[in-house]
Write a protein that holds these residues in place. Structure first.
Motif, PDB file in Angstrom:
ATOM      1  N   GLY A 161       0.815  -1.207   0.000  1.00 17.60           N
ATOM      2  CA  GLY A 161       0.000   0.000   0.000  1.00 17.60           C
ATOM      3  C   GLY A 161       0.850   1.258   0.000  1.00 17.60           C
ATOM      4  N   ILE A 162       0.335   2.280  -0.644  1.00 13.57           N
ATOM      5  CA  ILE A 162       1.071   3.531  -0.787  1.00 13.57           C
ATOM      6  C   ILE A 162       1.264   4.244   0.547  1.00 13.57           C
ATOM      7  CG2 ILE A 162       1.050   5.795  -1.918  1.00 13.57           C
ATOM      8  CD1 ILE A 162       1.604   3.449  -3.772  1.00 13.57           C
ATOM      9  N   VAL A 218       7.749  17.990 -10.352  1.00 12.55           N
ATOM     10  CA  VAL A 218       7.328  16.617 -10.071  1.00 12.55           C
ATOM     11  C   VAL A 218       6.194  16.680  -9.053  1.00 12.55           C
ATOM     12  CG1 VAL A 218       7.993  14.384  -9.114  1.00 12.55           C
ATOM     13  CG2 VAL A 218       9.606  15.653 -10.545  1.00 12.55           C
ATOM     14  N   SER A 219       5.085  16.037  -9.366  1.00 10.19           N
ATOM     15  CA  SER A 219       3.939  16.052  -8.460  1.00 10.19           C
ATOM     16  C   SER A 219       4.007  14.867  -7.504  1.00 10.19           C
ATOM     17  CB  SER A 219       2.632  15.992  -9.256  1.00 10.19           C
ATOM     18  OG  SER A 219       2.531  14.749  -9.941  1.00 10.19           O
ATOM     19  N   SER A 220       3.485  15.063  -6.314  1.00 13.12           N
ATOM     20  CA  SER A 220       3.437  13.992  -5.318  1.00 13.12           C
ATOM     21  C   SER A 220       2.037  13.393  -5.288  1.00 13.12           C
ATOM     22  CB  SER A 220       3.800  14.535  -3.936  1.00 13.12           C
ATOM     23  OG  SER A 220       3.585  13.543  -2.943  1.00 13.12           O
ATOM     24  N   PRO A 221       1.928  12.083  -5.179  1.00 15.80           N
ATOM     25  CA  PRO A 221       0.592  11.472  -5.119  1.00 15.80           C
ATOM     26  C   PRO A 221      -0.100  11.685  -3.778  1.00 15.80           C
ATOM     27  CG  PRO A 221       2.282   9.799  -4.857  1.00 15.80           C
ATOM     28  CD  PRO A 221       2.996  11.081  -5.166  1.00 15.80           C
ATOM     29  N   TYR A 222       0.652  12.060  -2.767  1.00 18.63           N
ATOM     30  CA  TYR A 222       0.066  12.237  -1.442  1.00 18.63           C
ATOM     31  C   TYR A 222      -0.683  13.570  -1.376  1.00 18.63           C
ATOM     32  CZ  TYR A 222       3.038   8.315  -0.294  1.00 18.63           C
ATOM     33  OH  TYR A 222       3.633   7.075  -0.281  1.00 18.63           O
ATOM     34  N   GLY A 223      -1.876  13.508  -0.842  1.00 22.46           N
ATOM     35  CA  GLY A 223      -2.728  14.684  -0.801  1.00 22.46           C
ATOM     36  C   GLY A 223      -3.549  14.863  -2.059  1.00 22.46           C
ATOM     37  N   SER A 261      -6.095  12.535  -4.080  1.00 21.58           N
ATOM     38  CA  SER A 261      -6.793  11.246  -4.151  1.00 21.58           C
ATOM     39  C   SER A 261      -6.908  10.730  -5.575  1.00 21.58           C
ATOM     40  CB  SER A 261      -8.196  11.376  -3.534  1.00 21.58           C
ATOM     41  OG  SER A 261      -8.951  12.371  -4.222  1.00 21.58           O
ATOM     42  N   ALA A 262      -6.909  11.645  -6.553  1.00 23.76           N
ATOM     43  CA  ALA A 262      -7.021  11.224  -7.954  1.00 23.76           C
ATOM     44  C   ALA A 262      -5.759  10.532  -8.441  1.00 23.76           C
ATOM     45  CB  ALA A 262      -7.328  12.428  -8.836  1.00 23.76           C
ATOM     46  N   ALA A 263      -4.652  10.696  -7.712  1.00 25.03           N
ATOM     47  CA  ALA A 263      -3.381  10.093  -8.124  1.00 25.03           C
ATOM     48  C   ALA A 263      -3.146   8.737  -7.481  1.00 25.03           C
ATOM     49  CB  ALA A 263      -2.228  11.033  -7.780  1.00 25.03           C
ATOM     50  N   VAL A 264      -4.104   8.258  -6.690  1.00 26.39           N
ATOM     51  CA  VAL A 264      -3.967   6.972  -6.002  1.00 26.39           C
ATOM     52  C   VAL A 264      -5.160   6.095  -6.363  1.00 26.39           C
ATOM     53  CG1 VAL A 264      -3.735   5.816  -3.772  1.00 26.39           C
ATOM     54  CG2 VAL A 264      -2.725   8.081  -4.114  1.00 26.39           C
ATOM     55  N   SER A 265      -4.891   4.822  -6.621  1.00 27.45           N
ATOM     56  CA  SER A 265      -5.958   3.891  -6.982  1.00 27.45           C
ATOM     57  C   SER A 265      -6.881   3.642  -5.791  1.00 27.45           C
ATOM     58  CB  SER A 265      -5.355   2.568  -7.457  1.00 27.45           C
ATOM     59  OG  SER A 265      -4.637   1.945  -6.405  1.00 27.45           O
ATOM     60  N   PRO A 266      -8.115   3.189  -6.038  1.00 26.96           N
ATOM     61  CA  PRO A 266      -9.063   2.948  -4.939  1.00 26.96           C
ATOM     62  C   PRO A 266      -8.558   1.960  -3.892  1.00 26.96           C
ATOM     63  CG  PRO A 266     -10.220   2.985  -7.039  1.00 26.96           C
ATOM     64  CD  PRO A 266      -8.761   3.023  -7.357  1.00 26.96           C
ATOM     65  N   ASP A 267      -7.754   0.974  -4.308  1.00 23.00           N
ATOM     66  CA  ASP A 267      -7.250   0.004  -3.329  1.00 23.00           C
ATOM     67  C   ASP A 267      -5.998   0.497  -2.611  1.00 23.00           C
ATOM     68  OD1 ASP A 267      -5.357  -0.151  -5.305  1.00 23.00           O
ATOM     69  OD2 ASP A 267      -5.606  -2.291  -5.707  1.00 23.00           O
ATOM     70  N   ILE A 303      -1.585   1.608  -5.892  1.00 30.15           N
ATOM     71  CA  ILE A 303      -0.978   2.191  -7.090  1.00 30.15           C
ATOM     72  C   ILE A 303      -1.057   3.709  -6.994  1.00 30.15           C
ATOM     73  CG2 ILE A 303      -1.073   2.360  -9.609  1.00 30.15           C
ATOM     74  CD1 ILE A 303      -2.364  -0.383  -9.666  1.00 30.15           C
ATOM     75  N   ALA A 304       0.052   4.362  -7.298  1.00 34.41           N
ATOM     76  CA  ALA A 304       0.102   5.823  -7.262  1.00 34.41           C
ATOM     77  C   ALA A 304       0.720   6.355  -8.546  1.00 34.41           C
ATOM     78  CB  ALA A 304       0.904   6.304  -6.059  1.00 34.41           C
ATOM     79  N   ARG A 305       0.316   7.561  -8.903  1.00 37.14           N
ATOM     80  CA  ARG A 305       0.798   8.191 -10.135  1.00 37.14           C
ATOM     81  C   ARG A 305       1.584   9.453  -9.802  1.00 37.14           C
ATOM     82  NH1 ARG A 305      -3.683   9.777 -11.965  1.00 37.14           N
ATOM     83  NH2 ARG A 305      -3.436  12.030 -11.739  1.00 37.14           N
ATOM     84  N   ILE A 306       2.760   9.570 -10.409  1.00 35.13           N
ATOM     85  CA  ILE A 306       3.604  10.755 -10.252  1.00 35.13           C
ATOM     86  C   ILE A 306       3.770  11.398 -11.623  1.00 35.13           C
ATOM     87  CG2 ILE A 306       5.877  11.620  -9.571  1.00 35.13           C
ATOM     88  CD1 ILE A 306       6.151   9.195  -7.750  1.00 35.13           C
TER      89      ILE A 306
END
Length: 212
Positions: free
Chosen positions: A83-84, A109-114, A116-122, A125-128
């Motif tokens: 988990g992220i 560079v964007s951070s996935p934290y903060g 919610s659209a950058a993190v999968s529902p489970d 998976i996170a997107r940068i």
């Protein structure tokens, strides 16, 4: 009738009897035409612009007011089985983001934290988003390869890192190699068997090679 005889009888007979001379002459003509074309023709442009269009006006405005976001971007995806939000994984993601920000030609560079659209529902998976200063065709290959090297260095079975985008695609595109040479050899054999003539085989092969 005489012209027909020249076209269908005399010229093929001459080409068959003097195959290498005809092939050499053909190659010479192609080379001369290629030189003339390269000196007289204009230069190819890889800039995609549509002056006066709304999309081009928007792009020009972005480049003028927000130059840091005017270039292309690369999407880096991280998959962590724990988990992220796991403390260890979070430390790895933040380290990855910091190292991405120090790569050549990277502006943000964007951070996935903060986000919610950058993190999968489970939550695994996170997107940068990695923003470059230039469009994909202007980003040096070495800059894109630096990102791919970093991805390879940090990716593990428990912490998988992948990257995608036009910049990455250009870096992963390999120059012609052994596979292409095998293809040319196969084409030579097939055309030689089909036409039964070195001249007839050599002409399309030569044109294809010069056209690459």
């Amino acid at each position: 009738m005489r012209d027909r005889s020249l076209l269908f009888e005399r010229w093929p007979r001459f080409a068959f009897r003097h195959a290498w001379q005809v092939l050499g002459g053909t190659l010479l003509i192609i080379v001369v035409l290629g030189i003339l074309y390269s000196t007289a023709a204009g230069k190819y442009a890889d800039a995609f612009t549509l002056p006066g269009s709304e999309s081009q006006n928007l792009f020009d405005m972005l480049e003028e007011r927000f130059p840091a976001t005017a270039g292309d971007s690369v999407t880096v995806v991280v998959q962590a089985s724990r988990g992220i939000d796991d403390p260890t994984v979070k430390s790895q993601v933040e380290d990855l983001a910091q190292r991405l920000s120090r790569l050549p030609d990277v502006t943000a560079v964007s951070s996935p934290y903060g986000n919610s659209a950058a993190v999968s529902p489970d939550g695994k998976i996170a997107r940068i988003n990695v923003q470059y200063a230039e469009e994909a065709q202007k980003v040096p290959r070495s800059s894109a390869e630096a990102l791919l090297d970093l991805r390879k260095e940090l990716s593990t079975p428990e912490f998988q890192v992948e990257a995608g985008g036009f910049i990455v695609q250009r870096a992963e595109r390999n120059p012609p190699g052994r596979t292409e040479l095998i293809g040319i050899g196969a084409a030579v054999i097939i055309l030689l068997l089909a036409f039964g003539s070195v001249v007839a085989m050599g002409l399309p092969i030569t044109i294809a090679i010069l056209g690459v």
